[in-house]
Structures are given as C-alpha cells and as structure tokens.
Design a protein around this motif. Structure first.
Motif, PDB file in Angstrom:
ATOM      1  N   THR A  99       0.802  -1.231   0.000  1.00 10.38           N
ATOM      2  CA  THR A  99       0.000   0.000   0.000  1.00 10.38           C
ATOM      3  C   THR A  99       0.831   1.276   0.000  1.00 10.38           C
ATOM      4  OG1 THR A  99      -0.197  -0.150   2.416  1.00 10.38           O
ATOM      5  CG2 THR A  99      -2.002  -1.073   1.088  1.00 10.38           C
ATOM      6  N   GLN A 100       2.121   1.197   0.340  1.00 12.38           N
ATOM      7  CA  GLN A 100       2.985   2.393   0.284  1.00 12.38           C
ATOM      8  C   GLN A 100       4.339   2.040  -0.308  1.00 12.38           C
ATOM      9  OE1 GLN A 100       3.208   4.480   4.107  1.00 12.38           O
ATOM     10  NE2 GLN A 100       1.787   5.972   3.302  1.00 12.38           N
ATOM     11  N   PRO A 101       4.553   2.331  -1.583  1.00 12.31           N
ATOM     12  CA  PRO A 101       3.564   2.841  -2.529  1.00 12.31           C
ATOM     13  C   PRO A 101       2.561   1.756  -2.922  1.00 12.31           C
ATOM     14  CG  PRO A 101       5.586   2.341  -3.680  1.00 12.31           C
ATOM     15  CD  PRO A 101       5.876   2.119  -2.217  1.00 12.31           C
ATOM     16  N   PHE A 149      13.350  -2.060  -8.797  1.00 11.44           N
ATOM     17  CA  PHE A 149      13.774  -0.771  -9.356  1.00 11.44           C
ATOM     18  C   PHE A 149      12.648   0.255  -9.234  1.00 11.44           C
ATOM     19  CE2 PHE A 149      13.934   2.305 -12.794  1.00 11.44           C
ATOM     20  CZ  PHE A 149      15.247   2.746 -12.762  1.00 11.44           C
ATOM     21  N   ALA A 150      11.430  -0.166  -9.587  1.00 14.62           N
ATOM     22  CA  ALA A 150      10.291   0.753  -9.500  1.00 14.62           C
ATOM     23  C   ALA A 150      10.057   1.190  -8.059  1.00 14.62           C
ATOM     24  CB  ALA A 150       9.044   0.088 -10.075  1.00 14.62           C
ATOM     25  N   GLY A 191       7.882   7.313  -5.276  1.00 17.65           N
ATOM     26  CA  GLY A 191       7.555   7.948  -4.006  1.00 17.65           C
ATOM     27  C   GLY A 191       6.458   7.171  -3.302  1.00 17.65           C
ATOM     28  N   LYS A 192       6.282   7.413  -1.993  1.00 19.51           N
ATOM     29  CA  LYS A 192       5.301   6.631  -1.243  1.00 19.51           C
ATOM     30  C   LYS A 192       3.861   6.919  -1.690  1.00 19.51           C
ATOM     31  CE  LYS A 192       4.722   9.715   2.748  1.00 19.51           C
ATOM     32  NZ  LYS A 192       4.801   9.798   4.223  1.00 19.51           N
ATOM     33  N   ASN A 193       3.659   8.049  -2.364  1.00 21.13           N
ATOM     34  CA  ASN A 193       2.328   8.385  -2.870  1.00 21.13           C
ATOM     35  C   ASN A 193       2.160   8.059  -4.355  1.00 21.13           C
ATOM     36  OD1 ASN A 193       1.409   9.415  -0.351  1.00 21.13           O
ATOM     37  ND2 ASN A 193       2.497  11.336  -0.766  1.00 21.13           N
ATOM     38  N   ALA A 218       2.536   9.838  -9.143  1.00 22.21           N
ATOM     39  CA  ALA A 218       3.069   9.366 -10.422  1.00 22.21           C
ATOM     40  C   ALA A 218       2.725   7.889 -10.596  1.00 22.21           C
ATOM     41  CB  ALA A 218       4.582   9.561 -10.494  1.00 22.21           C
ATOM     42  N   LEU A 219       2.581   7.477 -11.856  1.00 23.49           N
ATOM     43  CA  LEU A 219       2.272   6.084 -12.173  1.00 23.49           C
ATOM     44  C   LEU A 219       3.514   5.394 -12.725  1.00 23.49           C
ATOM     45  CD1 LEU A 219       0.261   3.734 -12.638  1.00 23.49           C
ATOM     46  CD2 LEU A 219      -0.247   4.747 -14.872  1.00 23.49           C
ATOM     47  N   TRP A 220       3.829   4.241 -12.142  1.00 25.98           N
ATOM     48  CA  TRP A 220       4.912   3.390 -12.637  1.00 25.98           C
ATOM     49  C   TRP A 220       4.289   2.128 -13.219  1.00 25.98           C
ATOM     50  CZ3 TRP A 220      10.284   4.382 -12.051  1.00 25.98           C
ATOM     51  CH2 TRP A 220      10.574   5.577 -11.370  1.00 25.98           C
ATOM     52  N   MET A 221       4.733   1.726 -14.402  1.00 26.27           N
ATOM     53  CA  MET A 221       4.223   0.512 -15.021  1.00 26.27           C
ATOM     54  C   MET A 221       5.377  -0.435 -15.323  1.00 26.27           C
ATOM     55  SD  MET A 221       1.017   1.729 -17.402  1.00 26.27           S
ATOM     56  CE  MET A 221       0.081   0.245 -16.989  1.00 26.27           C
TER      57      MET A 221
END
Length: 428
Positions: free
Chosen positions: A308-310, A402-403, A408-410, A337-340
């Motif tokens: 849950t974080q992130p 890596f991601a 960030g935690k948010n 931000a979105l990481w895929m």
C-alpha cells in the motif's frame, strides 16, 4: 521418479504452449480421447461445468467452484496456466493435487505418454480428470485452455456450459474477427446442454444463438437478466447492486477488479440454472462463496494489491480488452506518479495495448523466463514508437525492485502485461 524429476519430464518431454507457443497447439482432440480411453474414461465419472471465454473465464471458474464448495459439494477445479506451482492447475475444495499424486500418474502412464507424445496441456487435462475421478468429486469446474471446439477439455459432457466474453486474443489460432473467435468458443455448446453467455455482444450473439439452436441447447444471455452496478468498496470487498426480475439485492465480491462486473451476471445465471436443475445452493453459500473466492480456491493475480505504500497492484490482464479495464480502474486511484512494470509475449500484437498506455507514466520493461517472452529491449523499442519511455530491467523482480526504489510513497506501481510476468513476482 522424484517430484522434480517428474516435473522435468512433463516440462521437457511434452510440447508446452505457455512456453513455446504455436508448436504446442493443434486443432485435434485425438490425443486427449486416447488418454481418456487409456485411463478408462475418468471424465465420465463426475459431473462438470465447462467455462470458456476470452477474458474472465478464470475468475468465473474460481467463483463457481467457491460457491459450490460452500454449498457442500466436493468440488474439483481445473484451470490454466499455473502461476507458481504446477499443482495449482488441479484442485479439490481448494486443495492442490498432492505432489505424490502427480508422480504416481506419470509413473503409471509414462510408457503410454512417451508413445503417444501428447502436449503438456493434453496430459494435464487427463491428469485432472484422473484425479477428480479417483477422489470421487461431486462436480468439477473445468476451464477451457484456449478456444473451445478443439480444446483438450472439450471431451466432457457438462451439466452446463458457460462462455464469458469474446475478445481479440490468440487470433492466429482462433480467427481474425469476433464472430470467427466466437465460433471456436461456441464449440463447447453440446446437444441439449444449457449454455450461459455472460456478456452480450452484438457481433457474437447470432453465432451463439445459431449454435445453440443447432444442438437444441437452451441459451441465456446473463446480462439481459442480471443488472450489476458497483455500489462501493470496503475492507477488501466490492459491493454490487444486483437487479434481477425487478428485485434489488446487494452482494459482496472478494475480487477487486472492475472487470468482474462483466463476470458476475454469468456466475449468477449459472447458479440460477443449476438450482432450477435440482442443485442445492443456498443464498448463504452464494454470498460466502463470492466473498471468499480467493481464500477458498487460492486464486491469485487478479487485481491483487501487493503493497500500500507505494500502492502496488498486479493483474494478469494481457489483451486490449483487459488493459482497457486496467487503465480505467487505475484512474480511480489518487497518486503522484504512475509506474508501469511491463512484460509481454512475442506471439501477440502488442501495438494496440501500447497505443493505449499513458505517455506520462514511468515504464520499467522486463521479460518472463519463458521462450515466448518478448525481450525487454524489444518491448522498450516498440514502446518508443508510442512515446513511452523507461528503463530496461529484464528480470521481473529486479524490475519491480527498481520501480519501488524510485517511486515515491504516494506513487502507484502496476505490474503486469502477461500472466507469466505476474507468475514470477516473488511475493505473490
């Protein structure tokens, strides 16, 4: 043979579609029929429910199995592919086939298998039928591997057939249009065996009606009788408002993906049809089965929250229909931000999916450890054509690490693109 030696034999001696693709696929049921005949037709010794479709057949199969378990039936479940362990494919009341049973099956039938040279999938289907018959299950929910007409599972005579939906997947084997693909899926519709279609689609409805009429099978389009609306989410459950015959009720579902709204009508109509045929399934069994699908059946990888974080979510959706739902549901979350983290297979056209992905996302390209995997470097190159940029970290867990290190935690991290990428996540 030890269990590991048995697995090595199965994985190395038999053509495996999940790993190799086209060489392991053929439109022919002869090997499965020969295996069943050799095993004295175990598929005729238990009742079954047959589930096909492009998206949703796994969730539907697990849900039906969970409901039947809660109703007190000894319930087999055959699904594919497995994520972590071969034994996930074959379960009874949520318990995976014991490793020594796998060893016993291969030991008893090794000579026959070596002479017949079936595919890996044909062999696992036969093993499932053998195990279910041996353990005297009351009913088994059998998920189609691919297509329907020539799928190895299509030797059963079920109580009811279910087809979830039709989309563009495995087009090189099933056809280039939705009606062509529907024609392959409709192959599971049997003489006078009722069929439930979960999701009505204009292009495919006539195909199913024609097939059902040709074999005198009653047909129900579930979403014409069951209206489903998401009403809220709390404590790991999604609440749906359900309207059936002008009556309104509420159900909690333990699977969090928004795409489950397409599966629920088919699940509910199938239960309704079974009850009409004399199966004893109480409202309590229905509700508890839906609420506890994952714990009752061991289902993994369907909109599963890993952290849950992130916020970190994985999902096995891998075609354009699946990704459209994934992207829509990601919009419901608030994040910086979105990481895929993405990996795909090389025998599918990935361009349509890539064209839909958000250009502002941070991408980490990876690849599963299977021959079919699209190399991460090639995926990154294809992604550039759609202005998608990111890092190349081939190993799945290293890509996820890596991601996580850079997010960030948010932020929100999504990992998927292929069932086989999700399968390699260590913590799953």
């Amino acid at each position: 043979m030890t269990y590991q030696e048995t697995l090595d034999f199965l994985f190395n001696a038999l053509p495996m579609f999940q790993r190799q693709g086209a060489p392991a696929f053929k439109k022919d049921l002869s090997n499965t029929l020969a295996l069943c005949d050799h095993l004295r037709n175990p598929e005729k010794k238990f009742k079954s429910i047959h589930v096909a479709g492009t998206n949703g057949k796994g969730s539907t199969s697990h849900s039906l199995a969970a409901i039947l378990q809660k109703a007190g039936y000894k319930t087999g479940l055959y699904t594919s592919p497995h994520l972590k362990s071969f034994t996930e494919r074959i379960k009874i009341d949520g318990i995976e086939i014991p490793e020594d049973e796998v060893v016993q099956f291969v030991k008893e039938n090794k000579t026959f298998i070596e002479n017949l040279k079936p595919s890996f999938f044909e062999m696992t289907v036969a093993m499932a039928f053998w195990h279910f018959a041996k353990e005297s299950v009351d009913v088994a929910v059998i998920e189609v591997g691919m297509g329907g007409k020539f799928d190895s599972t299509n030797v059963i005579l079920p109580e009811i057939s279910v087809i979830t939906n039709i989309g563009f997947d495995h087009v090189q084997f099933l056809g280039n249009t939705l009606p062509e693909i529907a024609g392959e899926k409709a192959g599971i519709i049997k003489q006078r065996i009722p069929v439930v279609i979960s999701q009505t689609q204009v292009e495919t409805k006539p195909v199913f009606i024609q097939k059902a009429q040709s074999v005198s099978a009653s047909i129900k389009f579930a979403d014409e009788s069951w209206q489903i609306k998401k009403a809220g989410v709390s404590e790991g459950l999604v609440t749906y408002e359900v309207i059936h015959k002008e009556e309104i009720s509420h159900l909690n579902f333990g699977l969090l993906g928004n795409y489950q709204r397409f599966n629920l009508p088919g699940i509910l109509e199938t239960v309704h049809q079974l009850k009409k045929s004399g199966w004893e399934i109480s409202e309590i069994a229905l509700k508890e089965g839906l609420e506890k699908v994952a714990s009752l059946t061991g289902l993994k990888g369907r909109w599963q929250v890993l952290e849950t974080q992130p916020m970190t979510i994985c999902d096995t959706g891998h075609n354009i229909a699946g990704f459209t739902e994934i992207l829509d549901q990601l919009k419901e979350y608030e994040y910086d931000a979105l990481w895929m983290v993405l990996g795909m297979v090389q025998d599918k056209d990935v361009s349509e999916v890539l064209s839909k992905l958000p250009k502002e996302a941070h991408f980490v390209f990876c690849e599963a450890k299977i021959p079919r995997a699209l190399p991460a470097s090639e995926l990154a190159k294809k992604a550039l054509d759609y202005e998608l940029k990111g890092q190349i970290v081939p190993e799945v867990n290293e890509a996820l690490t890596f991601a996580r290190k850079n997010a960030g935690k948010n932020d929100l991290i999504f990992i998927g693109g292929s069932t086989f990428v999700v399968a390699e996540i260590d913590e799953l």
